[in-house]
Design a protein around this motif. Structure first.
Motif, PDB file in Angstrom:
ATOM      1  N   SER A 119     -82.811  35.665 -12.770  1.00  0.00           N
ATOM      2  CA  SER A 119     -82.966  37.119 -12.699  1.00  0.00           C
ATOM      3  C   SER A 119     -82.453  37.730 -13.998  1.00  0.00           C
ATOM      4  CB  SER A 119     -82.154  37.674 -11.529  1.00  0.00           C
ATOM      5  OG  SER A 119     -80.763  37.494 -11.772  1.00  0.00           O
ATOM      6  N   ASP A 120     -82.890  38.927 -14.280  1.00  0.00           N
ATOM      7  CA  ASP A 120     -82.452  39.599 -15.503  1.00  0.00           C
ATOM      8  C   ASP A 120     -80.940  39.739 -15.545  1.00  0.00           C
ATOM      9  OD1 ASP A 120     -85.003  39.775 -16.335  1.00  0.00           O
ATOM     10  OD2 ASP A 120     -85.227  41.935 -16.050  1.00  0.00           O
ATOM     11  N   GLU A 121     -80.351  40.023 -14.394  1.00  0.00           N
ATOM     12  CA  GLU A 121     -78.906  40.235 -14.354  1.00  0.00           C
ATOM     13  C   GLU A 121     -78.161  38.963 -14.770  1.00  0.00           C
ATOM     14  OE1 GLU A 121     -77.321  41.520 -10.626  1.00  0.00           O
ATOM     15  OE2 GLU A 121     -75.415  42.114 -11.533  1.00  0.00           O
ATOM     16  N   VAL A 122     -78.579  37.848 -14.211  1.00  0.00           N
ATOM     17  CA  VAL A 122     -77.915  36.590 -14.506  1.00  0.00           C
ATOM     18  C   VAL A 122     -78.152  36.181 -15.967  1.00  0.00           C
ATOM     19  CG1 VAL A 122     -77.872  34.160 -13.890  1.00  0.00           C
ATOM     20  CG2 VAL A 122     -78.085  35.861 -12.116  1.00  0.00           C
ATOM     21  N   LEU A 123     -79.364  36.397 -16.440  1.00  0.00           N
ATOM     22  CA  LEU A 123     -79.662  36.071 -17.833  1.00  0.00           C
ATOM     23  C   LEU A 123     -78.874  36.968 -18.782  1.00  0.00           C
ATOM     24  CD1 LEU A 123     -81.737  33.920 -18.941  1.00  0.00           C
ATOM     25  CD2 LEU A 123     -81.896  34.379 -16.517  1.00  0.00           C
ATOM     26  N   ALA A 124     -78.698  38.223 -18.382  1.00  0.00           N
ATOM     27  CA  ALA A 124     -77.920  39.139 -19.221  1.00  0.00           C
ATOM     28  C   ALA A 124     -76.467  38.672 -19.314  1.00  0.00           C
ATOM     29  CB  ALA A 124     -77.992  40.560 -18.655  1.00  0.00           C
TER      30      ALA A 124
END
Length: 431
Positions: free
Chosen positions: A302-307
């Motif tokens: 997810s974007d959050e985890v990648l961020a």
RNA sequence: GGCGCCGUGGCCGAGAGGUUAGGCAGAGGCCUGCAAAGCCUCGUACAGCGGUUCGAAUCCGCUCGGCGCCUCCA
């Protein structure tokens, strides 16, 4: 070093160095660009290989490319071979983006057909397979251990293994039997000769043949995604053991990537390609993301985890800005404590942060390089004109002309660099 | 239905019978002309209910929830 083994459902100790450690990991079926989920076993196998070699092991890693498969025929009617060739190239190209090196062998099914035919012949001779209507099937009833790897032993219903094509069902002695060789069918544009007529290998047999060809009849580790445990690896094991090989001594099965709570899979269409992911986030972020979860557990994409992974990359990068290398003993023991215990990369990542905070720079650089993250430890040199601007800014600051200093900072930022004021001057960091 | 895996603080995620995980985000502070970076401080979390134990997030049982495989899939 010990690793969790699917077959015994427990931790298994690896032989001592120099081994050898022979590893076989299941690579992708090639008919489109691989997705990041496919990258997980690749990353795991390469990290493991690098770590074992670091510890004095002699490692040989084979990772197959399956380029004969129904999916390929379906995806490119009439020119499946071209697609498979193209997609094989994509696979190598895309995994190269990760900068982890290559396995020692990357065999293709199309290059292993003679060995496959020999292996099938051997199984027929031993009474473990039988030809039927141009196909050849594995006789599950003749292999008592069938189901042990996947834990389906003695469960009749769960062992039902209906044919992928219903019309083949009547050719089988037993619904659990699976195809080793499939007779040529209308619409399939690749075909090989065999003692049972023209056709092509079934899905599982190529791995048995390739593993033996490149690693021998016994090898230490077999890996792949946990969605392969049944039927793929169960069948490989039956074929190879049935033919008289010991085959894999232990099995590593990595957890699935999840996208919006579901497994990422080509068949579900919820795919992000490895290539796109690397282009969007950068290879360091992708690698740190993979490090952040234990290899056996599922991991959300997810974007959050990648961020979060991206922020960590930034933190490590900052540590090396303007830093002079200092002689220091590398703390291999600390990393070994966590990696030798089921290859615990989240713990390794925590250790990296600890090294960073305590200024164990040489250890940190060594650890990052091991995981293909060496670039985080390389401070980029700013172009001369930007250094000149930064120099001007320093003078402005010295004469307390802060308006001019701020203007120069913006000018530098516009060119993609950030100035940081430090005790004895400034640092330039790419933004 | 069968075979497995898993539920940890706002988020990610190790650990595993008694001791601070770590990271991301957030708050306050130090430093700074201002920033950025860095550093310091702040969270008393382990799905629920029982049980075992001097002591359980960690062991056992049940319940609830999520996921995978059983069909091509890393």
């Amino acid at each position: 070093m010990r690793l969790f083994d699917t077959y015994t459902r427990g931790l298994v100790e690896l032989p001592s160095p120099p081994g050898p450690i022979r590893m076989y990991f299941c690579g992708p079926t090639v008919y489109q660009r691989i997705h990041i989920g496919n990258a997980r076993p690749f990353v795991l196998s390469m990290w493991l290989k690098r770590w074992l070699e670091q510890n004095g092991y002699e490692v040989r890693l084979a990772e197959n490319i399956t380029d004969i498969n129904d999916k390929i025929y379906t995806a490119a009617p009439g020119h499946s071979a071209e697609l498979a060739t193209q997609a094989s190239r994509w696979y190598v190209e895309d995994t190269d983006l990760l900068g982890l090196g290559r396995p020692d062998h990357e065999p293709k099914a199309t290059e292993t057909v003679p060995e496959i035919v020999d292996l099938i012949g051997k199984l027929i001779d031993r009474g473990l397979a039988y030809p039927a209507g141009g196909d050849v099937y594995f006789r599950v009833a003749a292999f008592p251990d069938y189901g042990r790897l996947s834990g389906r032993l003695g469960d009749d219903e769960a062992l039902r293994n209906p044919s992928e094509e219903p019309e083949r069902a009547e050719l089988k002695e037993d619904p659990r039997d699976f195809a080793l060789w499939k007779a040529h069918k209308e619409g399939e544009d690749t075909v090989w000769e065999s003692p049972w007529g023209p056709g092509r290998p079934g899905w599982h047999i190529e791995c048995s043949a390739m593993a033996e060809k490149f690693l021998g009849q016994v090898f230490e580790i077999h890996g792949g995604g946990n969605d392969l445990i049944f039927p793929h690896h169960e069948n490989e094991l039956a074929q190879s053991r049935g033919a008289g090989s010991e085959f894999a001594r232990m099995w590593m099965h990595n957890g699935m990537l999840q996208l919006t709570g579901e497994k990422m899979a080509k068949s579900l269409g919820n795919i992000v390609s490895l290539r796109e992911a690397v282009q969007e986030w950068g290879r360091e972020t992708i690698l740190l993301y993979f490090m952040s979860a234990h290899w056996r557990k599922p991991i959300d994409f997810s974007d959050e985890v990648l961020a979060q992974a991206s922020a960590q990359a930034e933190t490590f990068r900052n540590h090396f800005v303007g830093l002079e290398a200092e002689p220091e003993e590398i703390d291999r023991q600390a990393l070994a404590r966590v990696l030798d215990d089921d290859f615990n990369t989240p713990e390794a990542l925590a250790l990296f942060h600890d090294w960073r905070a305590r200024g164990r720079t040489a250890s940190l650089r060594w650890g990052l390089e091991l995981f293909g993250l060496g670039e985080l430890a390389e401070a980029a040199a700013a172009p001369a004109d930007l250094v000149a601007l930064a120099e001007k800014r320093r003078e402005a600051r010295a004469s307390r002309d802060f308006d001019e200093a701020d203007r120069l900072r913006v000018e530098i930022e516009d060119q993609g660099w950030e100035v940081r004021d430090v005790a004895d001057g400034f640092e330039l960091v790419p933004k």
